[in-house]
Design a protein around this motif. Sequence first.
Motif: not given
Length: 222
Positions: A172-200
């Motif tokens: 497996a290897f990471p084929s796609n690193i998705l955006d990390m969304q930032l927003n000043w109005a989002d005070n009660n959440n945590v930062s997240r980002f997605g990673v897509q893996f391709e594999y044999l």
Amino acid sequence: MGRFSVEEFKAVLDVAGGIAKPNRFFVSFVPPAGLGQIGREFGNKIEYFCEAVNLPGYQMMTAEARRYSYGPAEKRPFNGAPSPLQMTIIGDGRGQLWKFFHAWHNFIYDHDFQSGIHPDRVNNATLSSIAPYELRYRQDYVVDVAIFHLPETYEDTQNFDMMTNRTICFEAFPSNILDMQLNWADNNNVSRFGVQFEYLDFITTKQTAEETAATSPTQLSI
């Protein structure tokens, strides 16, 4: 149709080990050795920060065929392919996991030309000697990713019949690193980002309690 029996239903659930819950899991892999220090320091922290992952499915590719060259068409498989592996990563306060996955990407395909694009220069971020926009050999950047789907409680794994399911995605290897969304109005959440893996390909196996504890003992007390 016979009458529904609550006791019989409970007995069936007991034999099946209860109901599987989607929040009982962790992910583990060993980063490529070529990532150097950033791989050694932060690659083993994925099991603490991987908030969501999919157990991969498998799709059969089919084509229509007519047995006698006429009449109803039959669907016949000619190939198969697993679905991509999707992870949701919680961002840490120092941004090290974000940097880790981007370092892995850059190790595969060197798109960092901050030190110039001369092919003889050395990329200090990933200790890479390849020229910008060159691809590395596949065996240098692929790893096996293991997903452990755990019973509801650790005690369940003491029963040999209640072994943990372990899905291993090979090469497996990471084929796609998705955006990390930032927003000043989002005070009660945590930062997240997605990673897509391709594999044999992948397999799903069983694992005993002792093997699971040896792999990641800290996760079993959650």
